[in-house]
Motif scaffolding. Sequence first.
Motif, PDB file in Angstrom:
ATOM      1  N   THR A   2       3.672   0.916  -3.351  1.00 25.86           N
ATOM      2  CA  THR A   2       3.185   0.735  -4.717  1.00 25.86           C
ATOM      3  C   THR A   2       1.860   1.462  -4.954  1.00 25.86           C
ATOM      4  O   THR A   2       1.752   2.265  -5.887  1.00 25.86           O
ATOM      5  CB  THR A   2       3.039  -0.767  -5.035  1.00 25.86           C
ATOM      6  OG1 THR A   2       4.302  -1.412  -4.813  1.00 25.86           O
ATOM      7  CG2 THR A   2       2.597  -0.992  -6.470  1.00 25.86           C
ATOM      8  N   HIS A   3       0.857   1.166  -4.137  1.00 26.84           N
ATOM      9  CA  HIS A   3      -0.467   1.741  -4.388  1.00 26.84           C
ATOM     10  C   HIS A   3      -0.467   3.260  -4.246  1.00 26.84           C
ATOM     11  O   HIS A   3      -0.951   3.967  -5.133  1.00 26.84           O
ATOM     12  CB  HIS A   3      -1.519   1.119  -3.472  1.00 26.84           C
ATOM     13  CG  HIS A   3      -2.891   1.645  -3.745  1.00 26.84           C
ATOM     14  ND1 HIS A   3      -3.605   1.275  -4.868  1.00 26.84           N
ATOM     15  CD2 HIS A   3      -3.663   2.527  -3.067  1.00 26.84           C
ATOM     16  CE1 HIS A   3      -4.763   1.905  -4.859  1.00 26.84           C
ATOM     17  NE2 HIS A   3      -4.831   2.671  -3.785  1.00 26.84           N
ATOM     18  N   ASN A   5      -4.827  -6.128  -4.821  1.00 20.95           N
ATOM     19  CA  ASN A   5      -3.403  -6.455  -4.678  1.00 20.95           C
ATOM     20  C   ASN A   5      -2.882  -6.262  -3.259  1.00 20.95           C
ATOM     21  O   ASN A   5      -1.783  -6.731  -2.951  1.00 20.95           O
ATOM     22  CB  ASN A   5      -2.573  -5.621  -5.652  1.00 20.95           C
ATOM     23  CG  ASN A   5      -2.819  -6.017  -7.086  1.00 20.95           C
ATOM     24  OD1 ASN A   5      -3.020  -7.185  -7.394  1.00 20.95           O
ATOM     25  ND2 ASN A   5      -2.823  -5.048  -7.977  1.00 20.95           N
ATOM     26  N   TYR A  65       0.831  -1.202   0.000  1.00 18.04           N
ATOM     27  CA  TYR A  65       0.000   0.000   0.000  1.00 18.04           C
ATOM     28  C   TYR A  65       0.869   1.258   0.000  1.00 18.04           C
ATOM     29  O   TYR A  65       0.652   2.176  -0.780  1.00 18.04           O
ATOM     30  CB  TYR A  65      -0.918  -0.017   1.228  1.00 18.04           C
ATOM     31  CG  TYR A  65      -1.936   1.083   1.272  1.00 18.04           C
ATOM     32  CD1 TYR A  65      -3.000   1.110   0.390  1.00 18.04           C
ATOM     33  CD2 TYR A  65      -1.850   2.101   2.215  1.00 18.04           C
ATOM     34  CE1 TYR A  65      -3.955   2.108   0.433  1.00 18.04           C
ATOM     35  CE2 TYR A  65      -2.793   3.109   2.266  1.00 18.04           C
ATOM     36  CZ  TYR A  65      -3.842   3.103   1.377  1.00 18.04           C
ATOM     37  OH  TYR A  65      -4.785   4.106   1.422  1.00 18.04           O
ATOM     38  N   ASP A 111      -6.492  -1.757  -8.367  1.00 16.89           N
ATOM     39  CA  ASP A 111      -5.299  -2.191  -7.635  1.00 16.89           C
ATOM     40  C   ASP A 111      -5.623  -2.664  -6.224  1.00 16.89           C
ATOM     41  O   ASP A 111      -4.804  -3.323  -5.587  1.00 16.89           O
ATOM     42  CB  ASP A 111      -4.279  -1.039  -7.590  1.00 16.89           C
ATOM     43  CG  ASP A 111      -2.921  -1.477  -7.094  1.00 16.89           C
ATOM     44  OD1 ASP A 111      -2.429  -2.531  -7.555  1.00 16.89           O
ATOM     45  OD2 ASP A 111      -2.351  -0.781  -6.234  1.00 16.89           O
TER      46      ASP A 111
END
Length: 103
Positions: A24-25, A88, A21, A85
């Motif tokens: 990447t997110h 994920n 989180y 996303d």
Amino acid sequence: MIKVSVLYPKTADSTFDIAYYRETHMALVREKLGDACKGTAIESGLAGGAPGEPPVYIAMGHLFFDSVSDFETAFGPHANEILGDIPNFTNVQPAVQISEIIQ
């Protein structure tokens, strides 16, 4: 200024990859929202209000904008990619709240 809070409820079977989180997110979110997003913050739930009580939210993400319309204009074109996303890093459906920051 407004704050868009994305709240991920803590349940008995909830999972949340805070590293994904954070790294990447939220990087994806910041890239897609561009300069309209004035800042971000991440919270990881530790406990509830009473001793030994679990947190209400496993995690929270906050995005800051000058106005609701700035958020809508920036988010709209990228909504599918950003929302896509979510699986994920978690198995829970987040709640969203938009608030006015009053100082």
